[in-house]
Design an enzyme around this catalytic site. Structure first.
Site, PDB file in Angstrom:
ATOM      1  N   GLU A  37       0.822  -1.209   0.000  1.00 55.06           N
ATOM      2  CA  GLU A  37       0.000   0.000   0.000  1.00 55.06           C
ATOM      3  C   GLU A  37       0.861   1.266   0.000  1.00 55.06           C
ATOM      4  O   GLU A  37       0.529   2.258  -0.640  1.00 55.06           O
ATOM      5  CB  GLU A  37      -0.953   0.003   1.198  1.00 55.06           C
ATOM      6  CG  GLU A  37      -2.063  -1.041   1.111  1.00 55.06           C
ATOM      7  CD  GLU A  37      -2.978  -0.824  -0.088  1.00 55.06           C
ATOM      8  OE1 GLU A  37      -3.012   0.292  -0.640  1.00 55.06           O
ATOM      9  OE2 GLU A  37      -3.659  -1.789  -0.488  1.00 55.06           O
ATOM     10  N   TYR A 120      -5.908   6.703   4.302  1.00 53.79           N
ATOM     11  CA  TYR A 120      -6.084   5.659   3.298  1.00 53.79           C
ATOM     12  C   TYR A 120      -5.363   4.369   3.708  1.00 53.79           C
ATOM     13  O   TYR A 120      -5.961   3.289   3.748  1.00 53.79           O
ATOM     14  CB  TYR A 120      -5.578   6.126   1.926  1.00 53.79           C
ATOM     15  CG  TYR A 120      -5.447   4.950   0.995  1.00 53.79           C
ATOM     16  CD1 TYR A 120      -6.572   4.434   0.370  1.00 53.79           C
ATOM     17  CD2 TYR A 120      -4.223   4.303   0.817  1.00 53.79           C
ATOM     18  CE1 TYR A 120      -6.476   3.300  -0.432  1.00 53.79           C
ATOM     19  CE2 TYR A 120      -4.120   3.168   0.027  1.00 53.79           C
ATOM     20  CZ  TYR A 120      -5.242   2.686  -0.601  1.00 53.79           C
ATOM     21  OH  TYR A 120      -5.159   1.558  -1.364  1.00 53.79           O
ATOM     22  N   ASP A 138      -9.300   5.817  -2.224  1.00 50.74           N
ATOM     23  CA  ASP A 138      -8.204   6.440  -2.969  1.00 50.74           C
ATOM     24  C   ASP A 138      -8.812   7.200  -4.154  1.00 50.74           C
ATOM     25  O   ASP A 138     -10.036   7.315  -4.273  1.00 50.74           O
ATOM     26  CB  ASP A 138      -7.173   5.394  -3.423  1.00 50.74           C
ATOM     27  CG  ASP A 138      -7.710   4.480  -4.512  1.00 50.74           C
ATOM     28  OD1 ASP A 138      -8.931   4.532  -4.803  1.00 50.74           O
ATOM     29  OD2 ASP A 138      -6.921   3.711  -5.089  1.00 50.74           O
ATOM     30  N   CYS A 193     -13.458   2.220 -14.884  1.00 48.53           N
ATOM     31  CA  CYS A 193     -13.945   3.599 -14.726  1.00 48.53           C
ATOM     32  C   CYS A 193     -12.742   4.528 -14.572  1.00 48.53           C
ATOM     33  O   CYS A 193     -12.551   5.167 -13.541  1.00 48.53           O
ATOM     34  CB  CYS A 193     -14.872   3.696 -13.515  1.00 48.53           C
ATOM     35  SG  CYS A 193     -15.787   5.242 -13.461  1.00 48.53           S
ATOM     36  N   CYS A 200     -17.774   2.237 -20.084  1.00 47.82           N
ATOM     37  CA  CYS A 200     -19.086   1.961 -19.494  1.00 47.82           C
ATOM     38  C   CYS A 200     -19.718   0.659 -19.999  1.00 47.82           C
ATOM     39  O   CYS A 200     -20.306  -0.086 -19.208  1.00 47.82           O
ATOM     40  CB  CYS A 200     -20.019   3.144 -19.702  1.00 47.82           C
ATOM     41  SG  CYS A 200     -19.371   4.657 -18.934  1.00 47.82           S
ATOM     42  N   CYS A 203     -18.780  -2.175 -17.875  1.00 47.66           N
ATOM     43  CA  CYS A 203     -18.852  -1.925 -16.433  1.00 47.66           C
ATOM     44  C   CYS A 203     -20.011  -2.697 -15.793  1.00 47.66           C
ATOM     45  O   CYS A 203     -21.133  -2.666 -16.288  1.00 47.66           O
ATOM     46  CB  CYS A 203     -19.019  -0.425 -16.184  1.00 47.66           C
ATOM     47  SG  CYS A 203     -19.128  -0.021 -14.437  1.00 47.66           S
ATOM     48  N   CYS A 209     -25.698   3.177 -12.827  1.00 49.20           N
ATOM     49  CA  CYS A 209     -24.761   4.303 -12.679  1.00 49.20           C
ATOM     50  C   CYS A 209     -25.462   5.629 -12.991  1.00 49.20           C
ATOM     51  O   CYS A 209     -26.044   5.807 -14.058  1.00 49.20           O
ATOM     52  CB  CYS A 209     -23.573   4.111 -13.618  1.00 49.20           C
ATOM     53  SG  CYS A 209     -22.454   5.531 -13.659  1.00 49.20           S
TER      54      CYS A 209
HETATM   55  S1  SF4 Z   1     -20.961   3.018 -15.939  1.00 48.60           S
HETATM   56 FE1  SF4 Z   1     -20.505   4.568 -14.391  1.00 48.60          FE
HETATM   57  S2  SF4 Z   1     -19.157   3.548 -12.925  1.00 48.60           S
HETATM   58 FE2  SF4 Z   1     -19.194   2.302 -14.790  1.00 48.60          FE
HETATM   59  S3  SF4 Z   1     -17.424   2.995 -16.028  1.00 48.60           S
HETATM   60 FE3  SF4 Z   1     -19.212   4.177 -16.697  1.00 48.60          FE
HETATM   61  S4  SF4 Z   1     -19.122   6.035 -15.419  1.00 48.60           S
HETATM   62 FE4  SF4 Z   1     -17.825   4.513 -14.439  1.00 48.60          FE
END
Ligand code: SF4
Length: 300
Positions: A37, A120, A138, A193, A200, A203, A209
């Site tokens: 870390e 952190y 972070d 992200c 996205c 994701c 989101c």
């Molecule tokens: S959907 Fe939302 S959390 Fe996922 S990569 Fe896109 S902006 Fe980031």
């Protein structure tokens, strides 16, 4: 935790997509996690990997590092950057030996009281080494939470208590699941992200989101430029430290004068290394890494 919650979705994604990093193995010691870390702050994984292995081969426990000199810690740190971290890590090892019998403590307040261990790092060690429920925030985590929950493109300036609260609200109640979710959110920010080009469609939380739902408005304002290194005091400090790291004894001023032509900048960089506790004068005209040998005679 249900599969449809934010933490559930990210954790399931993590279980199939996390990078295979050595400090994530189940048998890794809390000390090895703490070292990872500290090294990973401001340094990419690819550069940390060999340094982490070398460090732990040499100092597998806090007690082993505590017995060695700060100069050796700086030498082993090599070119990881921000070498004060090496000295602070050794200070931390000494404190772990003196206060906790050589075992990295598992209580958050005790971790926070260690030299060089901040908000952190303390929470990361408590979560990743001891499976506790703490928000581990972070830059990557702040960005993910800001986008997915608040619908804002960028986390903006740090607001530590608010960041911790916003992240904590996403964590499952059960400690081990919360620790897994913390690692997962961080990994999502590192791999999917990202700051400049979030992916996205790949994701796991795309369907819930807030930023995605709002049409994904691009960040306002100029993109941050990468920091310049060439010609800066940081570069000169690195050059001076490189000479001192390679030396086996005090280095005469004249030898250090050769690393950089600009006298004023070189003197400023050297003074900065002394002020930061990385280098110490030996007599009138030599320097060495801090604690590299018997106590230095006082000049004058
Ligand atoms: S959907 Fe939302 S959390 Fe996922 S990569 Fe896109 S902006 Fe980031």
């Amino acid at each position: 935790m249900t599969e449809s919650t934010f933490a559930g979705l990210v954790s399931r994604w993590y279980e199939h997509n996390a990078r295979d990093l050595p400090w994530r193995k189940p048998d890794v010691s809390p000390w090895a996690i703490l070292v990872s870390e500290v090294m990973l702050q401001q340094t990419p994984v690819v550069r940390v990997l060999p340094a982490w292995h070398a460090w732990l081969d040499r100092w597998p426990t806090p007690a082993a590092l505590a017995q060695d000199s700060p100069a050796e810690a700086i030498r082993m740190w090599g070119r990881l950057g921000y070498p004060r971290r090496a000295v602070r890590l050794r200070d931390c090892a000494v404190a772990i030996v003196e206060r906790h019998g050589g075992a990295v403590p598992d209580r958050l307040d005790q971790l926070l009281a260690l030299p060089g261990v901040g908000t952190y790092t303390a929470r990361a060690v408590a979560a990743f080494a001891y499976g506790q429920r703490h928000p581990v925030v972070d830059t990557n985590v702040r960005r993910v939470v800001c986008r997915a929950v608040a619908g804002e493109p960028d986390a903006g300036p740090a607001t530590r208590p608010a960041d911790l609260l916003a992240t904590e609200e996403l964590l499952p109640v059960e400690p081990a699941a919360a620790a897994l979710a913390s690692a997962a959110i961080m990994e999502l920010g590192a791999l999917i992200c990202t700051a400049r080009s979030p992916r996205c469609p790949a994701c796991p939380v795309e369907s819930i989101c807030a930023w995605r739902a709002s049409g994904r408005v691009a960040p306002a304002g100029p993109t941050r430029r990468p920091q310049r290194y060439a010609g800066t005091d940081r570069q000169v400090r690195g050059l001076l430290l490189g000479v001192l790291r390679e030396a086996t004894g005090p280095v005469p001023h004249q030898r250090l004068d050769q690393v950089w032509d600009d006298d004023a900048q070189r003197a400023r960089a050297l003074a900065g290394l002394v002020t930061d506790g990385l280098v110490e004068p030996v007599g009138e005209a030599s320097f060495r890494l801090i604690g590299d040998g018997p106590p230095a005679p006082v000049p004058g």
